[in-house]
Write an enzyme that holds these catalytic residues in place. Structure first.
Site, short mmCIF file in Angstrom:
data_model
loop_
_atom_site.label_atom_id
_atom_site.label_comp_id
_atom_site.label_asym_id
_atom_site.label_seq_id
_atom_site.Cartn_x
_atom_site.Cartn_y
_atom_site.Cartn_z
N ARG A 1 -5.31 6.83 9.47
CA ARG A 1 -6.63 6.23 9.83
C ARG A 1 -6.63 5.72 11.21
O ARG A 1 -7.62 5.70 11.91
CB ARG A 1 -6.73 4.95 8.95
CG ARG A 1 -7.06 5.22 7.54
CD ARG A 1 -6.74 3.76 6.63
NE ARG A 1 -5.24 3.32 6.80
CZ ARG A 1 -4.73 2.63 5.84
NH1 ARG A 1 -5.45 2.05 4.91
NH2 ARG A 1 -3.33 2.34 5.97
N SER B 1 -6.13 0.14 0.34
CA SER B 1 -6.14 -0.87 -0.94
C SER B 1 -5.88 -2.15 -0.61
O SER B 1 -6.19 -3.02 -1.47
CB SER B 1 -4.89 -0.08 -1.83
OG SER B 1 -5.40 1.34 -1.85
N HIS C 1 -9.09 7.37 0.03
CA HIS C 1 -8.38 8.45 -0.50
C HIS C 1 -9.05 9.69 -0.98
O HIS C 1 -8.62 10.86 -0.99
CB HIS C 1 -7.57 7.77 -1.75
CG HIS C 1 -6.46 6.89 -1.47
ND1 HIS C 1 -6.60 5.52 -2.14
CD2 HIS C 1 -5.57 6.55 -0.73
CE1 HIS C 1 -5.71 4.64 -1.69
NE2 HIS C 1 -5.04 5.39 -0.84
N LYS D 1 8.05 -3.37 -6.58
CA LYS D 1 6.61 -3.84 -6.14
C LYS D 1 5.99 -4.42 -7.36
O LYS D 1 5.94 -3.38 -8.58
CB LYS D 1 5.91 -3.18 -5.39
CG LYS D 1 5.68 -2.99 -3.98
CD LYS D 1 4.70 -2.01 -3.35
CE LYS D 1 4.50 -2.22 -2.04
NZ LYS D 1 3.48 -1.00 -1.31
O1 PNS Z 1 0.30 4.50 -0.38
P1 PNS Z 1 1.76 4.20 0.31
O2 PNS Z 1 2.37 3.01 -0.35
O3 PNS Z 1 1.36 4.03 1.54
O4 PNS Z 1 2.55 5.12 -0.09
C1 PNS Z 1 4.12 5.40 0.56
C2 PNS Z 1 4.79 6.40 -0.05
C3 PNS Z 1 4.70 6.58 -1.52
C4 PNS Z 1 4.17 7.77 0.43
C5 PNS Z 1 6.34 6.39 0.15
O5 PNS Z 1 6.74 4.77 0.18
C6 PNS Z 1 7.30 7.42 -0.52
O6 PNS Z 1 7.35 8.49 -0.22
N1 PNS Z 1 8.19 6.74 -1.29
C7 PNS Z 1 9.12 7.24 -1.95
C8 PNS Z 1 10.51 7.30 -1.82
C9 PNS Z 1 11.16 7.91 -0.50
O7 PNS Z 1 10.99 9.35 -0.67
N2 PNS Z 1 11.36 7.33 0.50
C10 PNS Z 1 11.88 7.91 1.75
C11 PNS Z 1 10.58 8.22 2.63
S1 PNS Z 1 11.26 8.71 4.17
#
Ligand code: PNS
Length: 164
Positions: free
Chosen positions: A94, A132, A17, A41
């Site tokens: 990645r 993570s 990150h 979660k």
């Molecule tokens: O670190 P992560 O868990 O891979 O991050 C995922 C994240 C936070 C980018 C994604 O889950 C997100 O944007 N969630 C917010 C809800 C949302 O906007 N959902 C529609 C996405 S298309």
């Protein structure tokens, strides 16, 4: 003013990150590292802990003229980005395996909010396998995570494990 959101769970922040944030600093004037508050979660670290740890480790990275700040959000990412007046979402990719899910999200986000672009960035190869999720798994099973997260994060993980 080029302002980007770097969203994620950051449970915990890894060197991967931080590598993406350093690279993003070369492209943007401001990066808001924003932690998703996900009621579905059960994270290893609380939101407050993750935010505190991010702020701490961000002090030690090279930011150039870019401002990096930590925030959190709930609900739709694009709504949050609009509210923050950011027009870019940064995501780290990645491997090809990340790409399919990231592409889906990027296209859905574009449909929801065409004014926001998603920028995919590649971390250094050294971090191409670091996540993570794996860091937590290896750590909880007694494996070494030195070099994958900053020393202060490793320390916080030990403390958290000892707490219970
Ligand atoms: O670190 P992560 O868990 O891979 O991050 C995922 C994240 C936070 C980018 C994604 O889950 C997100 O944007 N969630 C917010 C809800 C949302 O906007 N959902 C529609 C996405 S298309």
């Amino acid at each position: 003013m080029r302002r980007a959101i770097y969203p994620g769970s950051f449970d915990p922040v890894t060197n991967g990150h931080l590598d993406i944030i350093e690279r993003g600093c070369k492209l943007f004037d401001e990066i808001i590292v924003s932690i998703l508050v996900n009621p579905d979660k059960q994270p290893f670290f609380t939101l407050e802990e993750r935010s505190e740890m991010l702020s701490e480790v961000l002090q030690n990275i090279s930011q150039g003229n870019c401002t990096v700040r930590v925030d959190s959000f709930r609900g739709l990412l694009v709504n949050y980005a609009v509210a923050q007046q950011a027009n870019v979402i940064v995501r780290g990719i990645r491997a090809i395996s990340d790409y399919e899910y990231e592409l889906q999200m990027a296209l859905m986000n574009r449909r929801l909010e065409p004014g926001i672009e998603t920028v995919f960035m590649m971390p250094a190869e050294t971090y191409s396998y670091v996540s993570s999720r794996l860091v937590k798994e290896v750590f909880q099973l007694g494996g070494a995570i030195t070099g994958l997260v900053p020393p202060v994060i490793e320390r916080r993980m030990k403390e958290k494990m000892n707490q219970g």
